[in-house]
Design a protein around this motif. Structure first.
Motif, PDB file in Angstrom:
ATOM      1  N   ASP A   1       0.897  -1.259  -0.061  1.00  0.00           N
ATOM      2  CA  ASP A   1       0.111   0.135  -0.061  1.00  0.00           C
ATOM      3  C   ASP A   1       0.832   1.185  -0.029  1.00  0.00           C
ATOM      4  OD1 ASP A   1      -2.265  -1.686  -0.055  1.00  0.00           O
ATOM      5  OD2 ASP A   1      -2.603  -1.262   2.232  1.00  0.00           O
ATOM      6  N   LEU A   2       1.975   1.226   0.858  1.00  0.00           N
ATOM      7  CA  LEU A   2       3.006   2.244   0.833  1.00  0.00           C
ATOM      8  C   LEU A   2       3.334   2.733  -0.666  1.00  0.00           C
ATOM      9  CD1 LEU A   2       4.651   2.075   4.274  1.00  0.00           C
ATOM     10  CD2 LEU A   2       2.794   3.249   3.547  1.00  0.00           C
ATOM     11  N   ASP A   3       3.845   1.651  -1.374  1.00  0.00           N
ATOM     12  CA  ASP A   3       4.558   1.701  -2.811  1.00  0.00           C
ATOM     13  C   ASP A   3       3.439   2.400  -3.520  1.00  0.00           C
ATOM     14  OD1 ASP A   3       6.995   0.573  -1.723  1.00  0.00           O
ATOM     15  OD2 ASP A   3       6.392  -1.203  -2.848  1.00  0.00           O
ATOM     16  N   ALA A   4       2.070   1.848  -3.502  1.00  0.00           N
ATOM     17  CA  ALA A   4       1.136   2.426  -4.343  1.00  0.00           C
ATOM     18  C   ALA A   4       0.843   3.818  -3.980  1.00  0.00           C
ATOM     19  CB  ALA A   4      -0.095   1.531  -4.226  1.00  0.00           C
ATOM     20  N   GLU A   5       0.837   4.112  -3.039  1.00  0.00           N
ATOM     21  CA  GLU A   5       0.502   5.550  -2.303  1.00  0.00           C
ATOM     22  C   GLU A   5       1.868   6.569  -2.871  1.00  0.00           C
ATOM     23  OE1 GLU A   5      -0.358   8.105   1.565  1.00  0.00           O
ATOM     24  OE2 GLU A   5       0.363   6.388   1.931  1.00  0.00           O
ATOM     25  N   ALA A   6       3.123   6.215  -2.835  1.00  0.00           N
ATOM     26  CA  ALA A   6       3.869   7.132  -3.216  1.00  0.00           C
ATOM     27  C   ALA A   6       4.050   6.921  -4.570  1.00  0.00           C
ATOM     28  CB  ALA A   6       5.484   6.340  -2.600  1.00  0.00           C
ATOM     29  N   ASP A   7       3.819   6.221  -5.306  1.00  0.00           N
ATOM     30  CA  ASP A   7       3.756   6.095  -6.863  1.00  0.00           C
ATOM     31  C   ASP A   7       2.486   7.071  -7.049  1.00  0.00           C
ATOM     32  OD1 ASP A   7       4.252   5.383  -9.531  1.00  0.00           O
ATOM     33  OD2 ASP A   7       2.685   4.276  -9.576  1.00  0.00           O
ATOM     34  N   ALA A   8       1.251   6.853  -6.579  1.00  0.00           N
ATOM     35  CA  ALA A   8       0.322   7.815  -6.872  1.00  0.00           C
ATOM     36  C   ALA A   8       0.357   9.118  -6.643  1.00  0.00           C
ATOM     37  CB  ALA A   8      -1.056   7.542  -6.292  1.00  0.00           C
ATOM     38  N   ASN A   9       1.157   9.336  -5.397  1.00  0.00           N
ATOM     39  CA  ASN A   9       1.403  10.702  -5.071  1.00  0.00           C
ATOM     40  C   ASN A   9       2.405  11.361  -6.023  1.00  0.00           C
ATOM     41  OD1 ASN A   9       1.360  13.166  -3.083  1.00  0.00           O
ATOM     42  ND2 ASN A   9       3.631  12.385  -2.575  1.00  0.00           N
TER      43      ASN A   9
ATOM     44  N   ARG B   1      -6.297  14.692  -6.460  1.00  0.00           N
ATOM     45  CA  ARG B   1      -5.947  15.235  -5.196  1.00  0.00           C
ATOM     46  C   ARG B   1      -6.780  14.481  -4.268  1.00  0.00           C
ATOM     47  NH1 ARG B   1      -3.797  21.048  -6.140  1.00  0.00           N
ATOM     48  NH2 ARG B   1      -1.646  20.689  -6.563  1.00  0.00           N
ATOM     49  N   ALA B   2      -8.049  14.744  -4.668  1.00  0.00           N
ATOM     50  CA  ALA B   2      -9.366  14.280  -3.644  1.00  0.00           C
ATOM     51  C   ALA B   2      -9.141  12.656  -3.551  1.00  0.00           C
ATOM     52  CB  ALA B   2     -10.547  14.765  -4.264  1.00  0.00           C
ATOM     53  N   ARG B   3      -9.007  12.002  -4.801  1.00  0.00           N
ATOM     54  CA  ARG B   3      -8.886  10.451  -4.628  1.00  0.00           C
ATOM     55  C   ARG B   3      -7.533  10.191  -3.808  1.00  0.00           C
ATOM     56  NH1 ARG B   3     -10.375   8.461 -10.701  1.00  0.00           N
ATOM     57  NH2 ARG B   3     -12.603   8.968 -10.567  1.00  0.00           N
ATOM     58  N   LEU B   4      -6.629  10.927  -4.014  1.00  0.00           N
ATOM     59  CA  LEU B   4      -5.314  10.483  -3.085  1.00  0.00           C
ATOM     60  C   LEU B   4      -5.650  10.613  -1.590  1.00  0.00           C
ATOM     61  CD1 LEU B   4      -2.551   9.661  -3.245  1.00  0.00           C
ATOM     62  CD2 LEU B   4      -1.918  11.987  -3.401  1.00  0.00           C
ATOM     63  N   ALA B   5      -6.366  11.645  -1.395  1.00  0.00           N
ATOM     64  CA  ALA B   5      -6.721  11.805   0.121  1.00  0.00           C
ATOM     65  C   ALA B   5      -7.300  10.709   0.562  1.00  0.00           C
ATOM     66  CB  ALA B   5      -7.192  13.254   0.345  1.00  0.00           C
ATOM     67  N   ALA B   6      -8.541  10.075  -0.019  1.00  0.00           N
ATOM     68  CA  ALA B   6      -9.488   9.064   0.185  1.00  0.00           C
ATOM     69  C   ALA B   6      -8.810   7.688   0.183  1.00  0.00           C
ATOM     70  CB  ALA B   6     -10.747   9.342  -0.344  1.00  0.00           C
ATOM     71  N   ALA B   7      -7.605   7.555  -0.671  1.00  0.00           N
ATOM     72  CA  ALA B   7      -7.498   6.151  -1.154  1.00  0.00           C
ATOM     73  C   ALA B   7      -6.599   5.598   0.141  1.00  0.00           C
ATOM     74  CB  ALA B   7      -6.297   6.317  -2.370  1.00  0.00           C
TER      75      ALA B   7
ATOM     76  N   ASP C   1      -5.672  -0.628  -5.447  1.00  0.00           N
ATOM     77  CA  ASP C   1      -6.661  -0.292  -6.733  1.00  0.00           C
ATOM     78  C   ASP C   1      -7.190   1.094  -6.553  1.00  0.00           C
ATOM     79  OD1 ASP C   1      -6.482  -2.975  -7.265  1.00  0.00           O
ATOM     80  OD2 ASP C   1      -8.671  -3.332  -6.430  1.00  0.00           O
ATOM     81  N   GLN C   2      -7.235   1.845  -5.389  1.00  0.00           N
ATOM     82  CA  GLN C   2      -7.927   3.086  -5.343  1.00  0.00           C
ATOM     83  C   GLN C   2      -6.582   4.075  -5.650  1.00  0.00           C
ATOM     84  OE1 GLN C   2      -9.043   3.082  -1.252  1.00  0.00           O
ATOM     85  NE2 GLN C   2     -11.025   2.911  -1.604  1.00  0.00           N
ATOM     86  N   TYR C   3      -5.441   3.525  -5.380  1.00  0.00           N
ATOM     87  CA  TYR C   3      -4.205   4.448  -5.690  1.00  0.00           C
ATOM     88  C   TYR C   3      -3.973   4.292  -7.132  1.00  0.00           C
ATOM     89  CZ  TYR C   3      -2.870   4.904  -0.810  1.00  0.00           C
ATOM     90  OH  TYR C   3      -3.057   5.227   0.561  1.00  0.00           O
TER      91      TYR C   3
ATOM     92  N   LEU D   1      -0.114  -4.248 -13.277  1.00  0.00           N
ATOM     93  CA  LEU D   1       0.484  -4.733 -12.167  1.00  0.00           C
ATOM     94  C   LEU D   1      -0.321  -4.761 -10.879  1.00  0.00           C
ATOM     95  CD1 LEU D   1       3.318  -5.913 -10.668  1.00  0.00           C
ATOM     96  CD2 LEU D   1       3.714  -3.480 -10.527  1.00  0.00           C
ATOM     97  N   TYR D   2      -1.038  -3.680 -10.837  1.00  0.00           N
ATOM     98  CA  TYR D   2      -1.949  -3.578  -9.781  1.00  0.00           C
ATOM     99  C   TYR D   2      -3.184  -4.404  -9.629  1.00  0.00           C
ATOM    100  CZ  TYR D   2       0.813   0.683  -8.248  1.00  0.00           C
ATOM    101  OH  TYR D   2       1.744   1.453  -7.830  1.00  0.00           O
ATOM    102  N   GLY D   3      -3.465  -5.050 -10.787  1.00  0.00           N
ATOM    103  CA  GLY D   3      -4.677  -5.844 -10.998  1.00  0.00           C
ATOM    104  C   GLY D   3      -5.961  -5.294 -11.550  1.00  0.00           C
ATOM    105  N   LEU D   4      -5.542  -4.222 -12.212  1.00  0.00           N
ATOM    106  CA  LEU D   4      -6.647  -3.206 -12.644  1.00  0.00           C
ATOM    107  C   LEU D   4      -7.081  -3.609 -14.100  1.00  0.00           C
ATOM    108  CD1 LEU D   4      -6.417   0.001 -10.638  1.00  0.00           C
ATOM    109  CD2 LEU D   4      -7.992  -1.783 -10.203  1.00  0.00           C
TER     110      LEU D   4
END
Length: 150
Positions: free
Chosen positions: A34-42, A82-88, A92-94, A143-146
């Motif tokens: 989750d942290l990797d996905a969050e960092a990538d999305a950010n 930005r809104a999606r990132l705050a709620a992710a 999948d959300q990231y 890779l994220y399965g989407l």
């Protein structure tokens, strides 16, 4: 007794070899935390914001309808990302944040082309630091399965 010890050693050795073979034979997909996905999305959201900030105000003032619409669309994608990132909270959300930001980068490229600027300067190609282009996002989504279609 000696036979039992030898059998136990062979079983342990077989298990270790089996684990090594399975890890090496993997399909190349590594689990993403989750942290990797969050960092990538950010990173993608920051990149989109930088792409919008990189367009000169004087160029924006002389923008035609196509450029103005593309800039508005890119700004809207930035707001949504930005809104999606705050709620992710999940990979999948990231990944949805990455998709939204990459769409915004495509709009930035359209605006740059309409303004007569170099469209590849902001997120359209792999840069010297090795960052991914927006086209490579689909591979990351897989890779994220989407589903890569959107």
């Amino acid at each position: 007794m000696g036979f039992a010890v030898l059998l136990a050693l062979l079983l342990v050795l077989g298990a270790v070899v089996g684990v090594i073979v399975l890890r090496r034979r993997g399909d190349g997909r590594e689990a993403t935390s989750d942290l990797d996905a969050e960092a990538d999305a950010n990173r993608w959201v920051v990149r989109l914001g930088g792409g919008l900030a990189g367009i000169d105000v004087r160029a924006q003032a002389g923008a035609d309808d196509t450029a103005a619409r593309a800039l508005a669309d890119a700004a809207e994608r930035l707001r949504i990302a930005r809104a999606r990132l705050a709620a992710a909270r999940t990979p999948d959300q990231y990944a949805a944040v990455v998709r939204t930001a990459s769409e915004g980068l495509r709009h930035v490229g359209e605006a740059r082309r309409a303004l007569g600027l170099d469209p590849a300067a902001e997120g359209e190609r792999r840069d010297a630091r090795g960052e991914q282009s927006a086209a490579q996002v689909e591979r990351k989504e897989l890779l994220y399965g989407l589903d890569a279609s959107y």
